[in-house]
Motif scaffolding. Sequence first.
Motif, PDB file in Angstrom:
ATOM      1  N   LEU A 167     -15.660  72.326 -19.367  1.00 11.83           N
ATOM      2  CA  LEU A 167     -14.966  71.555 -18.339  1.00 11.83           C
ATOM      3  C   LEU A 167     -15.919  70.671 -17.541  1.00 11.83           C
ATOM      4  O   LEU A 167     -15.611  70.264 -16.419  1.00 11.83           O
ATOM      5  CB  LEU A 167     -14.214  72.501 -17.392  1.00 11.83           C
ATOM      6  CG  LEU A 167     -13.202  73.443 -18.046  1.00 11.83           C
ATOM      7  CD1 LEU A 167     -12.490  74.284 -16.981  1.00 11.83           C
ATOM      8  CD2 LEU A 167     -12.200  72.679 -18.892  1.00 11.83           C
ATOM      9  N   TYR A 173     -11.071  71.513 -11.911  1.00  7.66           N
ATOM     10  CA  TYR A 173     -11.155  70.557 -13.018  1.00  7.66           C
ATOM     11  C   TYR A 173      -9.966  69.598 -13.000  1.00  7.66           C
ATOM     12  O   TYR A 173     -10.123  68.395 -13.210  1.00  7.66           O
ATOM     13  CB  TYR A 173     -11.205  71.304 -14.355  1.00  7.66           C
ATOM     14  CG  TYR A 173     -11.332  70.389 -15.551  1.00  7.66           C
ATOM     15  CD1 TYR A 173     -12.485  69.640 -15.754  1.00  7.66           C
ATOM     16  CD2 TYR A 173     -10.301  70.271 -16.470  1.00  7.66           C
ATOM     17  CE1 TYR A 173     -12.612  68.794 -16.840  1.00  7.66           C
ATOM     18  CE2 TYR A 173     -10.414  69.432 -17.567  1.00  7.66           C
ATOM     19  CZ  TYR A 173     -11.573  68.696 -17.744  1.00  7.66           C
ATOM     20  OH  TYR A 173     -11.685  67.850 -18.824  1.00  7.66           O
ATOM     21  N   SER A 215      -9.484  77.728  -8.199  1.00  7.42           N
ATOM     22  CA  SER A 215     -10.111  78.258  -9.405  1.00  7.42           C
ATOM     23  C   SER A 215     -10.854  77.135 -10.131  1.00  7.42           C
ATOM     24  O   SER A 215     -10.699  75.948  -9.810  1.00  7.42           O
ATOM     25  CB  SER A 215      -9.044  78.843 -10.335  1.00  7.42           C
ATOM     26  OG  SER A 215      -8.210  77.802 -10.840  1.00  7.42           O
ATOM     27  N   GLU A 216     -11.648  77.523 -11.104  1.00  8.01           N
ATOM     28  CA  GLU A 216     -12.374  76.514 -11.885  1.00  8.01           C
ATOM     29  C   GLU A 216     -11.397  75.553 -12.567  1.00  8.01           C
ATOM     30  O   GLU A 216     -11.635  74.336 -12.611  1.00  8.01           O
ATOM     31  CB  GLU A 216     -13.260  77.191 -12.929  1.00  8.01           C
ATOM     32  CG  GLU A 216     -14.098  76.216 -13.741  1.00  8.01           C
ATOM     33  CD  GLU A 216     -14.929  76.889 -14.813  1.00  8.01           C
ATOM     34  OE1 GLU A 216     -15.759  76.200 -15.446  1.00  8.01           O
ATOM     35  OE2 GLU A 216     -14.750  78.103 -15.029  1.00  8.01           O
ATOM     36  N   ASP A 217     -10.306  76.092 -13.099  1.00  4.97           N
ATOM     37  CA  ASP A 217      -9.314  75.241 -13.759  1.00  4.97           C
ATOM     38  C   ASP A 217      -8.686  74.266 -12.766  1.00  4.97           C
ATOM     39  O   ASP A 217      -8.445  73.093 -13.096  1.00  4.97           O
ATOM     40  CB  ASP A 217      -8.221  76.106 -14.392  1.00  4.97           C
ATOM     41  CG  ASP A 217      -8.720  76.886 -15.594  1.00  4.97           C
ATOM     42  OD1 ASP A 217      -9.914  76.764 -15.942  1.00  4.97           O
ATOM     43  OD2 ASP A 217      -7.923  77.649 -16.167  1.00  4.97           O
ATOM     44  N   GLU A 218      -8.400  74.732 -11.554  1.00  9.56           N
ATOM     45  CA  GLU A 218      -7.795  73.862 -10.544  1.00  9.56           C
ATOM     46  C   GLU A 218      -8.765  72.778 -10.100  1.00  9.56           C
ATOM     47  O   GLU A 218      -8.363  71.620  -9.894  1.00  9.56           O
ATOM     48  CB  GLU A 218      -7.333  74.693  -9.351  1.00  9.56           C
ATOM     49  CG  GLU A 218      -6.138  75.590  -9.664  1.00  9.56           C
ATOM     50  CD  GLU A 218      -5.866  76.605  -8.579  1.00  9.56           C
ATOM     51  OE1 GLU A 218      -4.702  77.075  -8.486  1.00  9.56           O
ATOM     52  OE2 GLU A 218      -6.807  76.954  -7.815  1.00  9.56           O
ATOM     53  N   LEU A 271      -6.876  76.508 -20.394  1.00  5.03           N
ATOM     54  CA  LEU A 271      -8.155  75.824 -20.606  1.00  5.03           C
ATOM     55  C   LEU A 271      -9.214  76.787 -21.128  1.00  5.03           C
ATOM     56  O   LEU A 271     -10.389  76.435 -21.170  1.00  5.03           O
ATOM     57  CB  LEU A 271      -8.633  75.198 -19.288  1.00  5.03           C
ATOM     58  CG  LEU A 271      -7.762  74.086 -18.709  1.00  5.03           C
ATOM     59  CD1 LEU A 271      -8.246  73.702 -17.314  1.00  5.03           C
ATOM     60  CD2 LEU A 271      -7.769  72.867 -19.619  1.00  5.03           C
ATOM     61  N   TRP A 272      -8.805  77.978 -21.540  1.00  2.91           N
ATOM     62  CA  TRP A 272      -9.778  78.983 -21.960  1.00  2.91           C
ATOM     63  C   TRP A 272     -10.693  78.446 -23.059  1.00  2.91           C
ATOM     64  O   TRP A 272     -10.233  77.838 -24.043  1.00  2.91           O
ATOM     65  CB  TRP A 272      -9.072  80.240 -22.488  1.00  2.91           C
ATOM     66  CG  TRP A 272     -10.079  81.275 -22.885  1.00  2.91           C
ATOM     67  CD1 TRP A 272     -10.649  82.229 -22.109  1.00  2.91           C
ATOM     68  CD2 TRP A 272     -10.706  81.389 -24.173  1.00  2.91           C
ATOM     69  NE1 TRP A 272     -11.585  82.939 -22.820  1.00  2.91           N
ATOM     70  CE2 TRP A 272     -11.644  82.447 -24.087  1.00  2.91           C
ATOM     71  CE3 TRP A 272     -10.569  80.687 -25.379  1.00  2.91           C
ATOM     72  CZ2 TRP A 272     -12.426  82.833 -25.166  1.00  2.91           C
ATOM     73  CZ3 TRP A 272     -11.348  81.066 -26.467  1.00  2.91           C
ATOM     74  CH2 TRP A 272     -12.273  82.147 -26.349  1.00  2.91           C
ATOM     75  N   PRO A 279      -4.280  70.479 -18.139  1.00  4.84           N
ATOM     76  CA  PRO A 279      -3.772  70.961 -16.847  1.00  4.84           C
ATOM     77  C   PRO A 279      -2.425  70.359 -16.465  1.00  4.84           C
ATOM     78  O   PRO A 279      -1.646  70.992 -15.747  1.00  4.84           O
ATOM     79  CB  PRO A 279      -4.867  70.521 -15.856  1.00  4.84           C
ATOM     80  CG  PRO A 279      -6.092  70.332 -16.667  1.00  4.84           C
ATOM     81  CD  PRO A 279      -5.599  69.846 -17.999  1.00  4.84           C
TER      82      PRO A 279
END
Length: 268
Positions: free
Chosen positions: A42, A7, A2-5, A37-38, A31
Amino acid sequence: MSEDERYAVRCRATYAQANTEVVLSHVSALPFTVAPLWGFDLSEVHLTREDGRAGRKERGVRRHCGKLLAGDVIETNGLLVMSPVRASLEATMLGSAEAGLVVVNHFLHRGDFDLDTLRGRYDDTMDRWPNSLPTDLVLRLANPLVESVAESRTEYFCFQRGLPRPIAQYEVREGGVVVAHLDFAFPDLGFWIEFDGRVKYERYLRPGETAADAVLREKRRQDMVAELTGWRCLRITWADLADPDALERRIRRLIDSIAAERSRRRAS
């Protein structure tokens, strides 16, 4: 990933390649403290220098300078990162007040710290930091009862649109026993808000339940609450939060409708 991962991987790589003693800070600490992180940009990795020298920005990396106090830095998975208290305050100065509220409520609800601790750290040395104006607002709105990103955003929406502040996780009782918790209640106005997301109907299925079973169970719960309180239920989704003008119109129509019904009852 995912985008968060993705990042998180970039943050770890940037930390490993740093030539000076640094701490992952601001949104880049989130993280590694398992925080949402909404709403944050990023595109940059944020590091805070431990040597006190001036910060700089280059090639997607922003190096900050800031006084570190005892307890500000923790070690996790071989990384030095800002503690939840420090990271949440930094986040409120980096993104929008809404995004900052999401993070602060997350940590408060999880029990990482309480509001007094957060305010104390802010007042200690951070109240005069640049871009700290949203932090004051977040500290006024922060609520440890709020359980999720969606609920934090809903509460912020009510504030932003000038609606009365709802009561989060309102307890409905029958015979002195709590039989339901409502996401947000407006007792004086006679309605409550429930946020409908996929998690409610997928992740929290009971053993042997299907999604359809969960929907029916939620409908029975809503009917029970309406019978006990005499209130109406307004269900909202992520799509509603993406169109705040339309959501505000729905809520205000509901408020007007309930007020008109109450007026008719008094007149009869």
